[in-house]
Scaffold this motif. Structure first.
Motif, PDB file in Angstrom:
ATOM      1  N   SER A  23      61.112 111.793   0.044  1.00  0.00           N
ATOM      2  CA  SER A  23      61.786 111.683   1.334  1.00  0.00           C
ATOM      3  C   SER A  23      62.841 112.769   1.454  1.00  0.00           C
ATOM      4  N   ARG A  44      67.364 113.731   5.619  1.00  0.00           N
ATOM      5  CA  ARG A  44      67.430 113.149   6.965  1.00  0.00           C
ATOM      6  C   ARG A  44      66.709 111.803   7.029  1.00  0.00           C
ATOM      7  N   LYS A  45      65.531 111.712   6.413  1.00  0.00           N
ATOM      8  CA  LYS A  45      64.791 110.438   6.413  1.00  0.00           C
ATOM      9  C   LYS A  45      65.554 109.375   5.627  1.00  0.00           C
ATOM     10  N   GLN A  68      68.788 109.271   5.284  1.00  0.00           N
ATOM     11  CA  GLN A  68      69.933 108.904   6.116  1.00  0.00           C
ATOM     12  C   GLN A  68      69.512 107.926   7.204  1.00  0.00           C
ATOM     13  N   ASP A  69      68.356 108.148   7.810  1.00  0.00           N
ATOM     14  CA  ASP A  69      67.847 107.213   8.824  1.00  0.00           C
ATOM     15  C   ASP A  69      67.549 105.855   8.199  1.00  0.00           C
ATOM     16  N   TYR A  70      66.930 105.848   7.015  1.00  0.00           N
ATOM     17  CA  TYR A  70      66.600 104.606   6.325  1.00  0.00           C
ATOM     18  C   TYR A  70      67.857 103.813   5.991  1.00  0.00           C
ATOM     19  N   CYS A  71      68.890 104.513   5.549  1.00  0.00           N
ATOM     20  CA  CYS A  71      70.126 103.848   5.124  1.00  0.00           C
ATOM     21  C   CYS A  71      71.044 103.512   6.295  1.00  0.00           C
ATOM     22  N   GLU A  72      70.608 103.762   7.496  1.00  0.00           N
ATOM     23  CA  GLU A  72      71.293 103.393   8.737  1.00  0.00           C
ATOM     24  C   GLU A  72      72.739 103.850   8.815  1.00  0.00           C
ATOM     25  N   SER A  73      73.657 103.101   8.219  1.00  0.00           N
ATOM     26  CA  SER A  73      75.080 103.344   8.416  1.00  0.00           C
ATOM     27  C   SER A  73      75.723 104.244   7.358  1.00  0.00           C
TER      28      SER A  73
END
Length: 108
Positions: free
Chosen positions: A43, A46-47, A49-54
């Motif tokens: 991954s 950026r992916k 960061q999106d997965y980890c949301e906050s």
């Protein structure tokens, strides 16, 4: 807070017992989530960061650095990926997910 290393003082163990060093590392925000996500395959930052949301970019960078220094993940041409040790760790902690779901039902 320094990266937990077996044999060095860590949270919960002045002698740095290996299990305590591992639990210190895995207890840090998003460490287990990153490992969980990377088991599905490499991954990008950026992916993740999106997965980890906050998660802030600073925290994600720190966690990735700690996991790399701990030989659990590595940087590849496809992004971040689990190492052999990371895959073995996932296989050990994955059953805890099922157990935790059963345990959670005792609070209903």
């Amino acid at each position: 807070m320094a990266n937990p290393i077996p044999g060095k003082p860590v949270r919960g163990s002045k002698s740095g017992q290996p299990i305590m060093a591992l639990l210190d590392l895995l207890g840090r925000s998003w460490a287990m989530g990153i490992i969980w996500h990377l088991f599905k395959g490499p991954s990008t930052f950026r992916k993740l960061q999106d997965y980890c949301e906050s998660i802030s970019p600073t925290t994600l960078n720190k966690r990735l650095k700690e996991l790399k220094e701990s030989h659990l993940i590595e940087r590849t041409i496809d992004g971040y990926a689990l190492t052999k040790h990371g895959e073995e760790l996932y296989e050990l902690i994955e059953p805890l997910g099922g157990w935790a779901k059963k345990w959670a039902k005792t609070f209903d």
